[in-house]
Write an enzyme that holds these catalytic residues in place. Structure first.
Site, PDB file in Angstrom:
ATOM      1  N   TYR A  97       5.374  -2.038  17.764  1.00 55.39           N
ATOM      2  CA  TYR A  97       6.065  -2.864  16.768  1.00 55.39           C
ATOM      3  C   TYR A  97       6.398  -4.232  17.365  1.00 55.39           C
ATOM      4  O   TYR A  97       6.073  -5.270  16.801  1.00 55.39           O
ATOM      5  CB  TYR A  97       7.338  -2.139  16.336  1.00 55.39           C
ATOM      6  CG  TYR A  97       8.159  -2.840  15.283  1.00 55.39           C
ATOM      7  CD1 TYR A  97       7.689  -3.000  13.985  1.00 55.39           C
ATOM      8  CD2 TYR A  97       9.441  -3.330  15.583  1.00 55.39           C
ATOM      9  CE1 TYR A  97       8.463  -3.620  13.001  1.00 55.39           C
ATOM     10  CE2 TYR A  97      10.213  -3.940  14.612  1.00 55.39           C
ATOM     11  CZ  TYR A  97       9.723  -4.088  13.326  1.00 55.39           C
ATOM     12  OH  TYR A  97      10.502  -4.707  12.366  1.00 55.39           O
ATOM     13  N   SER A 141       4.957  -4.180   6.803  1.00 56.79           N
ATOM     14  CA  SER A 141       4.957  -3.551   8.139  1.00 56.79           C
ATOM     15  C   SER A 141       5.934  -2.394   8.127  1.00 56.79           C
ATOM     16  O   SER A 141       7.043  -2.531   7.589  1.00 56.79           O
ATOM     17  CB  SER A 141       5.430  -4.531   9.228  1.00 56.79           C
ATOM     18  OG  SER A 141       5.652  -3.822  10.439  1.00 56.79           O
ATOM     19  N   ASN A 187       0.838  -1.219   0.000  1.00 57.98           N
ATOM     20  CA  ASN A 187       0.000   0.000   0.000  1.00 57.98           C
ATOM     21  C   ASN A 187       0.872   1.267   0.000  1.00 57.98           C
ATOM     22  O   ASN A 187       0.349   2.362   0.132  1.00 57.98           O
ATOM     23  CB  ASN A 187      -0.974   0.011   1.181  1.00 57.98           C
ATOM     24  CG  ASN A 187      -0.270   0.154   2.518  1.00 57.98           C
ATOM     25  OD1 ASN A 187       0.957   0.070   2.588  1.00 57.98           O
ATOM     26  ND2 ASN A 187      -1.029   0.375   3.576  1.00 57.98           N
ATOM     27  N   LYS A 210       4.736  -7.930  16.318  1.00 61.26           N
ATOM     28  CA  LYS A 210       5.520  -9.041  15.763  1.00 61.26           C
ATOM     29  C   LYS A 210       5.426 -10.279  16.663  1.00 61.26           C
ATOM     30  O   LYS A 210       5.423 -11.407  16.162  1.00 61.26           O
ATOM     31  CB  LYS A 210       6.983  -8.619  15.595  1.00 61.26           C
ATOM     32  CG  LYS A 210       7.200  -7.573  14.501  1.00 61.26           C
ATOM     33  CD  LYS A 210       6.998  -8.144  13.104  1.00 61.26           C
ATOM     34  CE  LYS A 210       7.340  -7.119  12.032  1.00 61.26           C
ATOM     35  NZ  LYS A 210       7.139  -7.618  10.670  1.00 61.26           N
TER      36      LYS A 210
HETATM   37  P1  NAD Z   1      10.014  -0.995   4.567  1.00 60.01           P
HETATM   38  O1  NAD Z   1       9.232   0.040   5.293  1.00 60.01           O
HETATM   39  O2  NAD Z   1      10.970  -0.542   3.524  1.00 60.01           O
HETATM   40  O3  NAD Z   1       9.038  -2.039   3.894  1.00 60.01           O
HETATM   41  C1  NAD Z   1       7.775  -2.386   4.411  1.00 60.01           C
HETATM   42  C2  NAD Z   1       6.766  -2.381   3.265  1.00 60.01           C
HETATM   43  O4  NAD Z   1       5.472  -2.782   3.781  1.00 60.01           O
HETATM   44  C3  NAD Z   1       6.583  -0.982   2.668  1.00 60.01           C
HETATM   45  O5  NAD Z   1       6.708  -1.033   1.258  1.00 60.01           O
HETATM   46  C4  NAD Z   1       5.182  -0.589   3.094  1.00 60.01           C
HETATM   47  O6  NAD Z   1       4.557   0.307   2.192  1.00 60.01           O
HETATM   48  C5  NAD Z   1       4.489  -1.943   3.190  1.00 60.01           C
HETATM   49  N1  NAD Z   1       3.305  -1.971   4.052  1.00 60.01           N
HETATM   50  C6  NAD Z   1       3.196  -1.537   5.339  1.00 60.01           C
HETATM   51  N2  NAD Z   1       1.936  -1.709   5.785  1.00 60.01           N
HETATM   52  C7  NAD Z   1       1.234  -2.282   4.766  1.00 60.01           C
HETATM   53  C8  NAD Z   1      -0.110  -2.703   4.618  1.00 60.01           C
HETATM   54  N3  NAD Z   1      -1.011  -2.577   5.593  1.00 60.01           N
HETATM   55  N4  NAD Z   1      -0.487  -3.263   3.429  1.00 60.01           N
HETATM   56  C9  NAD Z   1       0.404  -3.407   2.415  1.00 60.01           C
HETATM   57  N5  NAD Z   1       1.687  -3.013   2.498  1.00 60.01           N
HETATM   58  C10 NAD Z   1       2.099  -2.461   3.659  1.00 60.01           C
HETATM   59  O7  NAD Z   1      10.767  -1.868   5.671  1.00 60.01           O
HETATM   60  P2  NAD Z   1      11.807  -3.074   5.514  1.00 60.01           P
HETATM   61  O8  NAD Z   1      13.026  -2.702   6.233  1.00 60.01           O
HETATM   62  O9  NAD Z   1      11.891  -3.513   4.110  1.00 60.01           O
HETATM   63  O10 NAD Z   1      11.086  -4.207   6.375  1.00 60.01           O
HETATM   64  C11 NAD Z   1      10.319  -5.218   5.770  1.00 60.01           C
HETATM   65  C12 NAD Z   1       9.888  -6.248   6.801  1.00 60.01           C
HETATM   66  O11 NAD Z   1      11.036  -6.819   7.432  1.00 60.01           O
HETATM   67  C13 NAD Z   1       9.020  -5.680   7.920  1.00 60.01           C
HETATM   68  O12 NAD Z   1       8.022  -6.632   8.233  1.00 60.01           O
HETATM   69  C14 NAD Z   1       9.983  -5.519   9.063  1.00 60.01           C
HETATM   70  O13 NAD Z   1       9.340  -5.621  10.295  1.00 60.01           O
HETATM   71  C15 NAD Z   1      10.935  -6.676   8.832  1.00 60.01           C
HETATM   72  N6  NAD Z   1      12.261  -6.410   9.437  1.00 60.01           N
HETATM   73  C16 NAD Z   1      13.159  -5.557   8.821  1.00 60.01           C
HETATM   74  C17 NAD Z   1      14.392  -5.317   9.428  1.00 60.01           C
HETATM   75  C18 NAD Z   1      15.434  -4.453   8.776  1.00 60.01           C
HETATM   76  O14 NAD Z   1      16.523  -4.302   9.341  1.00 60.01           O
HETATM   77  N7  NAD Z   1      15.215  -3.863   7.623  1.00 60.01           N
HETATM   78  C19 NAD Z   1      14.689  -5.915  10.664  1.00 60.01           C
HETATM   79  C20 NAD Z   1      13.742  -6.730  11.261  1.00 60.01           C
HETATM   80  C21 NAD Z   1      12.540  -6.985  10.631  1.00 60.01           C
END
Ligand code: NAD
Ligand code: UDP
Length: 325
Positions: A157, A87, A44, A161
């Site tokens: 958050y 997320s 989204n 999770k």
């Molecule tokens: P990010 O914000 O770049 O990506 C998250 C994506 O989810 C975004 O494109 C956002 O628009 C989309 N999104 C959020 N809510 C939504 C909804 N209701 N419907 C549809 N799309 C939605 O973040 P990221 O770093 O790429 O993280 C991705 C995932 O990995 C997350 O779940 C995050 O919790 C997990 N994570 C990431 C890290 C990290 O270091 N990057 C560490 C631990 C966990």
């Protein structure tokens, strides 16, 4: 996993990636296309952007669908894998979007699991080292239950999770859905947002502009940073493995945030100084993955050094800043 359509013609695996237009999601879309999957990227764009997958649009087997996964998810046709990455992930994002963060972790995970069940697909949850909170065990093993403040600012958050993990295990135990849980530790690389507030993009953009680097607290808190390609490899191996219990994926090389800021200044070669700002509430004091399980069960270990990973990320940030300025 059925990869035939009942006739003699084999069909390519079809994979849904929620949050596919985010930082990690966009790298996963690329990897699964490269593995020969059809990829449906659903997002989204609340913290991600279609720009992250613009280079994939028009590529055979790739589709981008705008949808909020806290609402019923409809996908036409078969699905073999569902990767739930939607997320907000950076502290400033989830502090600004507390309800959306709780909803996507709870309702979004429920919808994505329901879809996986209906399609007979294997489900993988993107969980986080934040389930360990401000950890009292160091380094963190998967058996550690964590030290999370449910009513603190970061609780939106962390608890979302933790709920998502519980929901995933319930769908596995009660509905027999094939599930996997990856606990991701701090990951960095190209396509992080310059302004997402996380330590690395903040430090790099500050250093590139010749501004002071803002270290929170006294900078003695530690983190362990993993390059995105290593993470994607670990996720792919976990998905294809038989491991149902959570697995840590991260780079165990731990350093203080102050040392990290110094490393960025020296890599960029700017004259930036370090300035100290107040430490955000509940900021974990230490974080380092124990990756024994990933090594033993997946044969996975990170291969990209921080020096190399930072160099590749810097090249991306330089390009982005040249476009933005
Ligand atoms: P990010 O914000 O770049 O990506 C998250 C994506 O989810 C975004 O494109 C956002 O628009 C989309 N999104 C959020 N809510 C939504 C909804 N209701 N419907 C549809 N799309 C939605 O973040 P990221 O770093 O790429 O993280 C991705 C995932 O990995 C997350 O779940 C995050 O919790 C997990 N994570 C990431 C890290 C990290 O270091 N990057 C560490 C631990 C966990
Ligand atoms: N941090 C910092 N300056 C910044 C941004 C972050 O000192 O401008 C610190 C933050 O307080 C934390 C660490 O860097 O201790 C990592 O923060 P990040 O937001 O990248 O991820 P977290 O591990 O806290 O989710």
């Amino acid at each position: 996993m059925s990869e035939t359509n009942g006739s003699a013609t084999p069909r390519r695996p079809r994979t849904l990636i929620t949050g596919g237009a985010g930082f990690l999601g966009s790298h996963l879309c690329e990897r699964f296309l490269a593995e020969g999957h059809e990829v449906i990227c659903m997002d989204n764009f609340i913290t991600g952007s279609p720009e992250n997958v613009a280079h994939l649009i028009g590529r055979e087997g790739f589709r981008l669908i705008e949808h909020d996964v806290t609402n019923y998810i409809y996908v036409e046709g078969p699905l073999d894998y569902v990767l739930h990455f939607a997320s907000p992930a950076s502290p400033i994002d989830y502090l600004k979007l507390p309800i959306q963060t709780l909803k996507v972790g709870a309702l979004g995970t429920h919808k994505a699991l329901g879809l996986a069940k209906a399609k007979g697909a294997r489900f993988l949850l993107a969980s986080t080292s934040e389930v360990y909170g401000d950890p009292l065990e160091h380094p963190q093993r998967e058996t550690y239950w964590g030290n999370v403040n449910p009513v603190g600012l970061r609780g939106v958050y962390d608890e979302a999770k933790r709920f998502a993990e519980a929901m995933t295990m319930a769908y596995h135990r009660y509905h027999g859905v094939e599930t996997r849980i990856v606990r991701i530790f701090n990951t960095y690389g190209p396509r992080m947002r310059l302004d997402d507030g996380r330590a690395l993009p903040t430090f790099m953009s500050q250093a590139l502009r010749g501004e002071d680097l803002t270290v929170f607290g006294d900078g003695s808190q530690t983190r362990s940073f993993c390059y995105v390609d290593d993470l994607v490899e670990g996720i792919y191996r976990l998905l294809m493995s038989e491991e149902v219990e959570p697995v840590n994926i991260g780079n165990p090389e731990e350093l203080t945030i102050k040392a990290f800021a110094e490393e960025v200044v020296s890599l960029v070669g700017s004259g930036s100084r370090i300035v100290y700002k107040p430490l955000p509430a509940d900021d974990p004091k230490v974080r380092q993955p124990d990756i024994t399980k990933a090594r033993e069960k997946l044969g996975w270990t990170p291969t990209v050094s921080r020096q190399e990973g930072l160099r590749r990320t810097l090249a991306y940030f330089k390009d982005r800043m040249a476009v933005a300025e």
